[in-house]
Design a protein around this motif. Structure first.
Motif, PDB file in Angstrom:
ATOM      1  N   LEU A  11       0.828  -1.213   0.000  1.00 24.88           N
ATOM      2  CA  LEU A  11       0.000   0.000   0.000  1.00 24.88           C
ATOM      3  C   LEU A  11       0.858   1.258   0.000  1.00 24.88           C
ATOM      4  CD1 LEU A  11      -2.829  -1.072   2.452  1.00 24.88           C
ATOM      5  CD2 LEU A  11      -2.970  -0.801  -0.037  1.00 24.88           C
ATOM      6  N   GLY A  12       1.940   1.243   0.763  1.00 23.83           N
ATOM      7  CA  GLY A  12       2.792   2.429   0.838  1.00 23.83           C
ATOM      8  C   GLY A  12       3.483   2.752  -0.472  1.00 23.83           C
ATOM      9  N   SER A  13       4.097   1.755  -1.093  1.00 22.01           N
ATOM     10  CA  SER A  13       4.820   2.025  -2.347  1.00 22.01           C
ATOM     11  C   SER A  13       3.854   2.367  -3.472  1.00 22.01           C
ATOM     12  CB  SER A  13       5.711   0.844  -2.727  1.00 22.01           C
ATOM     13  OG  SER A  13       4.937  -0.306  -2.942  1.00 22.01           O
ATOM     14  N   CYS A  14       2.712   1.701  -3.516  1.00 20.74           N
ATOM     15  CA  CYS A  14       1.733   2.015  -4.573  1.00 20.74           C
ATOM     16  C   CYS A  14       1.116   3.394  -4.370  1.00 20.74           C
ATOM     17  CB  CYS A  14       0.660   0.934  -4.638  1.00 20.74           C
ATOM     18  SG  CYS A  14       1.254  -0.648  -5.258  1.00 20.74           S
ATOM     19  N   PRO A  24       4.747   5.793 -15.963  1.00 21.42           N
ATOM     20  CA  PRO A  24       5.191   4.414 -15.741  1.00 21.42           C
ATOM     21  C   PRO A  24       5.020   3.969 -14.286  1.00 21.42           C
ATOM     22  CG  PRO A  24       6.796   5.574 -17.083  1.00 21.42           C
ATOM     23  CD  PRO A  24       5.816   6.602 -16.589  1.00 21.42           C
ATOM     24  N   GLU A  25       5.364   4.841 -13.347  1.00 19.19           N
ATOM     25  CA  GLU A  25       5.222   4.501 -11.935  1.00 19.19           C
ATOM     26  C   GLU A  25       3.754   4.277 -11.583  1.00 19.19           C
ATOM     27  OE1 GLU A  25       9.028   6.561 -12.555  1.00 19.19           O
ATOM     28  OE2 GLU A  25       6.996   7.193 -13.026  1.00 19.19           O
ATOM     29  N   ARG A  26       2.895   5.118 -12.092  1.00 17.78           N
ATOM     30  CA  ARG A  26       1.462   4.984 -11.802  1.00 17.78           C
ATOM     31  C   ARG A  26       0.879   3.725 -12.443  1.00 17.78           C
ATOM     32  NH1 ARG A  26       0.067  11.379 -12.515  1.00 17.78           N
ATOM     33  NH2 ARG A  26       0.973  11.972 -10.518  1.00 17.78           N
ATOM     34  N   PHE A  27       1.276   3.429 -13.659  1.00 14.85           N
ATOM     35  CA  PHE A  27       0.782   2.211 -14.314  1.00 14.85           C
ATOM     36  C   PHE A  27       1.183   0.966 -13.530  1.00 14.85           C
ATOM     37  CE2 PHE A  27       0.504   3.979 -18.938  1.00 14.85           C
ATOM     38  CZ  PHE A  27      -0.612   4.729 -18.576  1.00 14.85           C
ATOM     39  N   VAL A  28       2.452   0.922 -13.107  1.00 14.17           N
ATOM     40  CA  VAL A  28       2.921  -0.236 -12.344  1.00 14.17           C
ATOM     41  C   VAL A  28       2.187  -0.312 -11.000  1.00 14.17           C
ATOM     42  CG1 VAL A  28       4.928  -1.239 -11.169  1.00 14.17           C
ATOM     43  CG2 VAL A  28       5.140  -0.385 -13.510  1.00 14.17           C
ATOM     44  N   ALA A  29       1.961   0.822 -10.363  1.00 16.31           N
ATOM     45  CA  ALA A  29       1.223   0.823  -9.088  1.00 16.31           C
ATOM     46  C   ALA A  29      -0.185   0.267  -9.271  1.00 16.31           C
ATOM     47  CB  ALA A  29       1.168   2.234  -8.510  1.00 16.31           C
ATOM     48  N   VAL A  30      -0.854   0.667 -10.326  1.00 15.06           N
ATOM     49  CA  VAL A  30      -2.207   0.165 -10.586  1.00 15.06           C
ATOM     50  C   VAL A  30      -2.174  -1.345 -10.847  1.00 15.06           C
ATOM     51  CG1 VAL A  30      -4.133   0.237 -12.230  1.00 15.06           C
ATOM     52  CG2 VAL A  30      -3.174   2.366 -11.344  1.00 15.06           C
ATOM     53  N   ILE A  31      -1.181  -1.795 -11.581  1.00 17.72           N
ATOM     54  CA  ILE A  31      -1.045  -3.235 -11.839  1.00 17.72           C
ATOM     55  C   ILE A  31      -0.843  -3.982 -10.522  1.00 17.72           C
ATOM     56  CG2 ILE A  31       0.443  -4.999 -12.884  1.00 17.72           C
ATOM     57  CD1 ILE A  31       0.945  -2.921 -15.168  1.00 17.72           C
ATOM     58  N   PHE A  32       0.030  -3.459  -9.656  1.00 19.02           N
ATOM     59  CA  PHE A  32       0.266  -4.093  -8.360  1.00 19.02           C
ATOM     60  C   PHE A  32      -0.999  -4.072  -7.491  1.00 19.02           C
ATOM     61  CE2 PHE A  32       5.127  -3.279  -8.203  1.00 19.02           C
ATOM     62  CZ  PHE A  32       5.330  -4.394  -8.986  1.00 19.02           C
ATOM     63  N   LEU A  33      -1.700  -2.949  -7.494  1.00 21.52           N
ATOM     64  CA  LEU A  33      -2.907  -2.846  -6.677  1.00 21.52           C
ATOM     65  C   LEU A  33      -3.993  -3.810  -7.141  1.00 21.52           C
ATOM     66  CD1 LEU A  33      -3.100   1.010  -6.120  1.00 21.52           C
ATOM     67  CD2 LEU A  33      -2.658  -0.749  -4.381  1.00 21.52           C
ATOM     68  N   ALA A  34      -4.054  -4.068  -8.435  1.00 19.48           N
ATOM     69  CA  ALA A  34      -5.056  -4.998  -8.962  1.00 19.48           C
ATOM     70  C   ALA A  34      -4.616  -6.452  -8.810  1.00 19.48           C
ATOM     71  CB  ALA A  34      -5.328  -4.691 -10.432  1.00 19.48           C
ATOM     72  N   SER A  35      -3.335  -6.717  -8.964  1.00 15.55           N
ATOM     73  CA  SER A  35      -2.878  -8.111  -9.015  1.00 15.55           C
ATOM     74  C   SER A  35      -2.884  -8.810  -7.664  1.00 15.55           C
ATOM     75  CB  SER A  35      -1.487  -8.190  -9.633  1.00 15.55           C
ATOM     76  OG  SER A  35      -0.548  -7.547  -8.799  1.00 15.55           O
TER      77      SER A  35
END
Length: 149
Positions: A11-14, A24-35
């Motif tokens: 949660l903190g890093s995302c 790019p950072e936001r896209f990866v965060a969204v992927i992590f939050l969904a996965s």
């Protein structure tokens, strides 16, 4: 304890990537939050004795998305995340080829890479934010990529 460490890091890093990161950072965060919730929902309760097909599916989709970001982003850190995601997928494939693999080894190979991936997202976001503060706006995507928007 390990779950709370992961939840805090996840949660903190995302959240930080969504707040201070570029595309790019936001896209990866969204992927992590969904996965993560998808992986939890896809988990089958057979203590890692067989291939976790649902988690493998989530990991393969993540790998494809991470590779797309790594190839297009104007950053180096997405390549590291894509490589770690590939190692996670390889852990599933090894279990598929060797059903006698110890279930704890399979669990570690399929789960342990999440921690350094989140740390790399956090580090990439911190570095991006510091560059923007120091040098001003920077392009999110490489010049060889088609323009976004």
């Amino acid at each position: 304890m390990i779950f709370f460490l992961f939840a805090f890091l996840w949660l903190g890093s995302c959240a930080y990537a969504l707040w201070r990161g570029g595309q790019p950072e936001r896209f990866v965060a969204v992927i992590f939050l969904a996965s993560s919730p998808l992986s939890i929902a896809a988990y089958t309760p057979n203590p890692w004795r067989g291939v976790q097909w649902g988690i493998l599916t989530v990991d393969v989709v993540m790998l494809v998305l991470m590779l797309a970001i790594a190839f297009r982003a104007n950053r180096y850190w997405p390549m590291g995340i894509a490589a770690m995601q590939m190692l996670q997928v390889l852990g599933h494939l090894i279990k598929l080829t060797d059903p006698t693999m110890l279930h704890v080894v399979y669990w570690v190979s399929a789960v342990v890479w999440a921690y350094p991936m989140l740390l790399l997202l956090l580090l990439g976001t911190v570095r991006h934010h510091n560059r923007v503060k120091r040098l001003g706006p920077e392009p999110s995507w490489s010049k060889s990529s088609p323009p976004s928007g």
